[in-house]
Structures are given as structure tokens and as C-alpha cells.
Design an enzyme around this catalytic site. Structure first.
Site, PDB file in Angstrom:
ATOM      1  N   GLU A   1       2.909   3.077 -10.155  1.00  0.00           N
ATOM      2  CA  GLU A   1       3.973   3.288  -9.165  1.00  0.00           C
ATOM      3  C   GLU A   1       4.759   4.564  -9.473  1.00  0.00           C
ATOM      4  OE1 GLU A   1       5.663  -0.623  -9.454  1.00  0.00           O
ATOM      5  OE2 GLU A   1       3.878  -1.438  -8.485  1.00  0.00           O
TER       6      GLU A   1
ATOM      7  N   LYS B   1      10.108  -4.197 -12.675  1.00  0.00           N
ATOM      8  CA  LYS B   1      10.219  -3.142 -11.655  1.00  0.00           C
ATOM      9  C   LYS B   1      11.682  -3.047 -11.188  1.00  0.00           C
ATOM     10  CE  LYS B   1       5.503  -4.218 -10.482  1.00  0.00           C
ATOM     11  NZ  LYS B   1       4.378  -3.919  -9.627  1.00  0.00           N
TER      12      LYS B   1
HETATM   13  C1  PEP Z   1       2.577  -4.312 -12.751  1.00  0.00           C
HETATM   14  O1  PEP Z   1       3.463  -3.910 -12.034  1.00  0.00           O
HETATM   15  O2  PEP Z   1       2.378  -3.734 -13.823  1.00  0.00           O
HETATM   16  C2  PEP Z   1       1.779  -5.451 -12.328  1.00  0.00           C
HETATM   17  C3  PEP Z   1       0.710  -5.724 -13.006  1.00  0.00           C
HETATM   18  O3  PEP Z   1       2.228  -6.140 -11.227  1.00  0.00           O
HETATM   19  P1  PEP Z   1       1.664  -7.553 -10.687  1.00  0.00           P
HETATM   20  O4  PEP Z   1       1.496  -8.467 -11.865  1.00  0.00           O
HETATM   21  O5  PEP Z   1       2.713  -8.037  -9.732  1.00  0.00           O
HETATM   22  O6  PEP Z   1       0.353  -7.271 -10.026  1.00  0.00           O
END
Ligand code: PEP
Length: 256
Positions: free
Chosen positions: A95, A10
Site C-alpha cells: 500500500e 493500517k
Molecule cells: C496486510 O495489510 O499486510 C495484510 C496482509 O492484510 P490482510 O490480512 O487484510 O489481507
């Protein structure tokens, strides 16, 4: 097929973090029997790809534009991230759907652009908590698959229930099995043999402690890992928890 453990950084990570991760992956990757992929911010693609050159670890982008070039301030295209060393791209992450209003049609256009630009797309689908409470999860995922995947799709699907991302909550094993089985049936019906072989990743709060159980579920072909992929130790622990492709591991009897 070998499982794929993909890290989505991210909007996190410095150059130092990327180089630190590369050193750790360089040391460990040869003894891990699944495919590894790190998707850092676009600013780190080139440095990470260079630092991982000659290893089996791949680098991917977190998005790309649907056009190859033009007046699109702030965007990067598939050929650009490919030139930076990426071979994969995450598309339609929840997101981006939420923060940038990305629609299934836009994800479809991006998946086409990615394939034309030499990138393997990882297309994300998944229901919100409200949709699951309403019992609409399979209808939502069916619509997302139908409208986001191009006709000639040759990538990976990631099932990421939105309510599990970054929350520490995961669906039950039975719910993951049911959804992955549903996605497999949809992919098989649409793409035939290619759909039967397509990798379907699970994503949403995958951690070292729950990885083995999640990755052992039928039709789970790996994981898309957010938060835990920022730590080399946690990311590698998740990779080691995946079913290992023994053929690719070093022979323990070598040299005896
Ligand atoms: C993601 O952003 O794709 C994700 C799965 O995040 P997390 O593992 O932090 O839940």
C-alpha cells in the site's frame, strides 16, 4: 525459530481499540508459544507500548522516514517511533509502494535508517495479480529482495502477494511453499547462515480459518495479518494456530 504473528492495523484503530487489545493480549500472551507484534497507527504507538509494558508482546510502526529528522512534513523517523515504544517497523508494504510511490531504493534506505534507529525492519515483497498471471512472480520478488534489502540486513521478510491483501483470496499451499522456498534460497545465497535463519512471514488474507494450514508450510515463519488483527479474538486465534514453541509455554504439570 519461534513464529512471529504480526498485526498491521493500517489506518484503523482508536485509543479505546488499542487499550482493549492490550487487555486481551495481556491476559492471553503468556500461554501462546509464538512472538506477537502489533503495528498500530503512529498516533497509538506510545499508548499501546505503555499498556503492553512488561508483557512479551511487541509494538511496531507501519513505516518510518529514511532520515532521522528534518523538513519532512507529516513523516516520522525511526528514532521517533523508537522513542514512542516501537521496536519493529513494517517497510515497503504494497500500500505504501502503490499509494506513496515507494521504490525498492527508498525501502532500502528506510531499512538502513530503521536498523540504525534500533528498529527491526519487516520488509514486504510480493507480486501483483498481473505479474502472477504473466508468470513473473519470482522475477519480481527476486528484484524486490535484491534492491530493498541492505547488505547487513538483519530483519524479517514478509511475502505478501498484492492480490491476496484484503481480498479474502490466498495462494494455494503449493504456491506459498514454492515462493517461500524461493525466498529462502535467495536469502541463503546472499546472507549465508543469517539468511537460512531469517524469518519469512506470509501475509494476505490470513484468518483464523486458514492460519493453521498456511503457518504449517515449510519456510513460513509466521504471518503478517491485516484485517483480522483488528479483532483480539481473531488475532489470538491465528496466534494459537501457529506451531507453538513448547519450551515457552506454561508447564501443564506445574503445581501437581
Ligand atoms: C496486510 O495489510 O499486510 C495484510 C496482509 O492484510 P490482510 O490480512 O487484510 O489481507
Amino acid at each position: 525459530m519461534r513464529q512471529l504473528i504480526a498485526g498491521n492495523w493500517k489506518m484503523n484503530g482508536t485509543l479505546g481499540d488499542a487499550l482493549h487489545m492490550a487487555v486481551a493480549l495481556r491476559q492471553a500472551a503468556g500461554a501462546i508459544g509464538c512472538d506477537l507484534l502489533i503495528c498500530p497507527p503512529a498516533t497509538l504507538l506510545q499508548a499501546l507500548a505503555s499498556a503492553l509494558a512488561g508483557t512479551p508482546v511487541s509494538v511496531g510502526a507501519q513505516d518510518c522516514h529514511q532520515m532521522n529528522s528534518g523538513a519532512h512534513t507529516g513523516d516520522v523517523s525511526a528514532p521517533m517511533v523508537r522513542e514512542a515504544g516501537a521496536r519493529w517497523v513494517i517497510l515497503g508494504h504494497s500500500e505504501r509502494r502503490a499509494d506513496h510511490g515507494e521504490t525498492d531504493a527508498l525501502v532500502h534506505a528506510k531499512a538502513d535508517a530503521a536498523a540504525s534507529g534500533g528498529l527491526t525492519p519487516i520488509v514486504c515483497v510480493g507480486e501483483t495479480e498481473r505479474e502472477r498471471l504473466d508468470g513473473a512472480q519470482t522475477a519480481v520478488v527476486r528484484r524486490q529482495l535484491a534492491a530493498s534489502l541492505p547488505e547487513n540486513f538483519a530483519g524479517v521478510v514478509a511475502y505478501e502477494p498484492v492480490w491476496a491483501i484484503g481480498t479474502g483470496r490466498t495462494p494455494s499451499g503449493a504456491d506459498v511453499a514454492a515462493m517461500h522456498g524461493f525466498i529462502r534460497a535467495e536469502l541463503s545465497a546472499r546472507f549465508g547462515a543469517a539468511g537460512r535463519a531469517m524469518r519469512i512471514l506470509y501475509g494476505g488474507s490470513v484468518k483464523p480459518a486458514n492460519a493453521a494450514a498456511l503457518l504449517a508450510i515449510a519456510d513460513v515463519g509466521g504471518a503478517l495479518v491485516g484485517g483480522a488483527s483488528l479483532s483480539a479474538a481473531d488475532f489470538l486465534a491465528i496466534a494459537r494456530a501457529a506451531p507453538q514453541d513448547q519450551a515457552s509455554l506454561p508447564n501443564p504439570n506445574a503445581g501437581r
